[in-house]
Design an enzyme around this catalytic site. Structure first.
Site, PDB file in Angstrom:
ATOM      1  N   HIS A   1      16.785  -2.563  24.367  1.00  0.00           N
ATOM      2  CA  HIS A   1      16.495  -3.505  25.453  1.00  0.00           C
ATOM      3  C   HIS A   1      17.757  -3.954  26.185  1.00  0.00           C
ATOM      4  CE1 HIS A   1      17.218  -6.774  22.377  1.00  0.00           C
ATOM      5  NE2 HIS A   1      17.758  -7.344  23.443  1.00  0.00           N
TER       6      HIS A   1
ATOM      7  N   ASP B   1      13.941  -0.649  18.427  1.00  0.00           N
ATOM      8  CA  ASP B   1      14.834  -1.235  19.428  1.00  0.00           C
ATOM      9  C   ASP B   1      16.259  -0.768  19.144  1.00  0.00           C
ATOM     10  OD1 ASP B   1      15.869  -2.720  21.458  1.00  0.00           O
ATOM     11  OD2 ASP B   1      15.556  -4.673  20.513  1.00  0.00           O
TER      12      ASP B   1
ATOM     13  N   SER C   1      22.238  -9.803  21.561  1.00  0.00           N
ATOM     14  CA  SER C   1      21.410  -8.608  21.409  1.00  0.00           C
ATOM     15  C   SER C   1      22.263  -7.361  21.277  1.00  0.00           C
ATOM     16  CB  SER C   1      20.504  -8.433  22.625  1.00  0.00           C
ATOM     17  OG  SER C   1      19.412  -9.286  22.583  1.00  0.00           O
TER      18      SER C   1
END
Length: 257
Positions: free
Chosen positions: A64, A109, A203
Site C-alpha cells: 500500500h 501487503d 507503513s
C-alpha cells in the site's frame, strides 16, 4: 468501525475487509544513528513510508506504500541534516503478491522493489538479514520509523524513533480485526497495555526480531498505541520462497496462498 492504520501519510486505501487509517512509532525514543543502516525512507507525492534494504539492490516494503514518482533514501537519520554517505534511488521494478496493489488482503501487503542501481554499503547503509525461522510468541522485537510520534496528532520527527514491542498471540489481533483469518500470513505484535506502537508514516517499515526482518508494518488501530489494540505485520518468513525466487530472476514466481 475498525480503523486500519494503513500507515502511509493520509493514504486512504480500500481494503477487502474494512477501511482504516495510518500511523507511526509512538512511545519510542530517537534511534541511535548507527542502529538502522538498513532503514529506508520511501516517499512520493507528499506521502512517506518505511522500507528495509535486504541486499544492495532490493528493498522490502508494504504494497500500500506504492505510488508514482517514488524515491528511496538510504543512509538517512536526520531528514534535515543528512549523513554524508546518504544515497537516493528510484525503483527499476516492483513486485506484488496481488494483481492490484489497491486491494490489500491480510498477509499480502508486501512489495519487493528492485532499485535502478545498487547502493554502496557504507557506515550508515547495510542490508538486514532475512529470517531464518519465524519468531515465537513473546519474542521482543524492534520497530522504527519517521512516523508521527503522537497517537492523535501529526507530529513527524526529523529523526527515526525506535521502540520495543512483543510478538502476541494471533488471537489477540483476531479479536480486534474480525476479518483476520486464523492462518493468515501475518504477525500480531504490540504492547497489551498500550503506549508503544507504529503510527502514521511507519507503513512498510520493519519489525526486527533477533537481528532479522520478521514483519512489514501493515495495519493498526486508530488512534495508535491504544491498550489491547496491537498492529498487524506481513509475515516475511512466509514469503521467503517468493522473495528469493524474484531476486534470483524468476519474476513469474507466485506468492504463497
Amino acid at each position: 468501525m475498525v480503523l486500519i492504520r494503513v500507515l502511509a501519510n493520509l493514504l486512504i486505501l480500500q481494503l477487502s475487509y474494512a477501511q482504516k487509517s495510518s500511523k507511526l512509532v509512538v512511545g519510542g525514543d530517537e534511534c541511535n544513528i548507527n542502529e538502522h543502516p538498513f532503514l529506508v525512507l520511501v516517499y512520493h507525492d507528499g506521502y512517506q513510508c518505511g522500507g528495509t534494504l535486504i541486499n544492495e539492490e532490493w528493498v522490502l516494503t508494504a504494497a500500500h506504500c506504492d505510488g508514482k514518482k517514488m524515491k528511496l533514501r538510504f543512509g538517512l537519520h536526520s531528514k534535515n541534516v543528512p549523513n554524508k554517505d546518504k544515497q537516493t534511488r528510484v525503483p527499476k521494478e516492483k513486485f506484488f503478491c496481488l494483481s492490484s496493489k489497491y486491494f490489500i488482503k491480510w498477509g499480502k501487503d508486501i512489495m519487493l522493489i528492485r532499485l535502478n542501481r545498487p547502493v554502496n554499503n557504507s557506515t550508515h547503509i547495510a542490508p538486514l538479514s532475512l529470517p531464518s525461522s519465524p519468531p515465537s510468541q513473546n519474542t521482543v522485537c524492534n520497530i522504527m520509523g519517521w512516523g508521527t510520534i503522537s497517537p492523535t496528532k501529526e507530529i513527524y520527527p526529523d529523526v527515526p524513533h525506535c521502540a520495543n514491542i512483543s510478538i502476541l498471540d494471533h488471537a489477540v489481533c483476531r479479536a480486534f480485526y474480525p476479518g483476520l483469518l486464523e492462518k493468515s500470513k501475518t504477525l500480531c505484535a504490540g504492547i497489551l497495555e498500550g503506549g508503544k506502537d507504529i503510527c502514521q508514516g511507519d507503513s512498510g517499515g520493519p519489525l526486527i526480531c533477533n537481528g532479522q526482518i520478521q514483519g512489514i508494518v501493515s495495519v493498526g488501530g486508530n488512534p495508535c498505541a491504544e491498550p489491547r489494540v496491537p498492529a498487524i505485520y506481513t509475515k516475511v518468513f512466509d514469503h521467503l520462497d517468493w522473495i528469493k525466487s524474484i531476486i534470483a530472476g524468476n519474476t513469474a514466481a507466485t506468492c504463497p496462498l
